[in-house]
Design a protein around this motif. Sequence first.
Motif, PDB file in Angstrom:
ATOM      1  N   TYR A   1       0.832  -1.197   0.000  1.00  0.00           N
ATOM      2  CA  TYR A   1       0.000   0.000   0.000  1.00  0.00           C
ATOM      3  C   TYR A   1       0.872   1.254   0.000  1.00  0.00           C
ATOM      4  O   TYR A   1       1.958   1.274   0.570  1.00  0.00           O
TER       5      TYR A   1
ATOM      6  N   GLN B   1      -8.244   6.371   0.188  1.00  0.00           N
ATOM      7  CA  GLN B   1      -9.045   5.148   0.279  1.00  0.00           C
ATOM      8  C   GLN B   1      -9.108   4.620   1.704  1.00  0.00           C
ATOM      9  O   GLN B   1      -9.982   3.822   2.028  1.00  0.00           O
ATOM     10  N   GLY B   2      -8.185   5.038   2.538  1.00  0.00           N
ATOM     11  CA  GLY B   2      -8.176   4.618   3.928  1.00  0.00           C
ATOM     12  C   GLY B   2      -7.587   5.713   4.800  1.00  0.00           C
ATOM     13  O   GLY B   2      -6.631   6.379   4.407  1.00  0.00           O
TER      14      GLY B   2
ATOM     15  N   ALA C   1     -12.250   9.290   0.236  1.00  0.00           N
ATOM     16  CA  ALA C   1     -12.840   8.987  -1.065  1.00  0.00           C
ATOM     17  C   ALA C   1     -14.128   8.198  -0.838  1.00  0.00           C
ATOM     18  O   ALA C   1     -14.353   7.662   0.259  1.00  0.00           O
TER      19      ALA C   1
ATOM     20  N   ALA D   1     -14.215   4.904   1.265  1.00  0.00           N
ATOM     21  CA  ALA D   1     -12.985   4.836   2.059  1.00  0.00           C
ATOM     22  C   ALA D   1     -13.244   4.257   3.448  1.00  0.00           C
ATOM     23  O   ALA D   1     -14.304   4.467   4.035  1.00  0.00           O
TER      24      ALA D   1
ATOM     25  N   GLN E   1     -17.019   3.267   7.116  1.00  0.00           N
ATOM     26  CA  GLN E   1     -16.836   3.421   5.677  1.00  0.00           C
ATOM     27  C   GLN E   1     -17.574   4.673   5.208  1.00  0.00           C
ATOM     28  O   GLN E   1     -18.727   4.890   5.594  1.00  0.00           O
TER      29      GLN E   1
END
Length: 155
Positions: free
Chosen positions: A20, A59-60, A87, A90, A152
């Motif tokens: 990542y 994304q995280g 995002a 995410a 999320q």
Amino acid sequence: MDCGCGAGDPIATYLAAKGYVVVGVDSSAAMIRMFRTRLPEQRAFVTDMRSLSLDKPFQGILAWDSFFHLNHQDQRRMFPTFRAHAAAGAALMFTSGTSHGEATGALEGEPLYHASLDPAEYRSLLEEHGFTIVSTVAQDRDCGGRTVWLAQAIR
């Protein structure tokens, strides 16, 4: 993005080893220097998470063992910041205490402040700012007794 990344170990190091891309954020220039030495291929910024503005969705977002060092009001103010950096879809993961309160511990002889909101307030703040809760584990034994939140971003 790892908010309060410190020197990048163990979380950023683990994520980078899994392939990542990690962006580290910490208010300590010394910690970011160690992060950059440990993970030279990753990006890192000296920035207080409370004033974070990277103009990039992630994304995280992680705030592991960092978010709970903010006072109650600053924690509340972080949820729009998390949302602004998330995002669609995410993941947001952070640690907290188990109930509303404050405590001062010690790390290497230095005082270390901790605060937590009530779990119902975290749920409300997540929902208000466009996150759905995926999982919460109170006093997770595998994580040193921390309460772990995974949410999320919905869009």
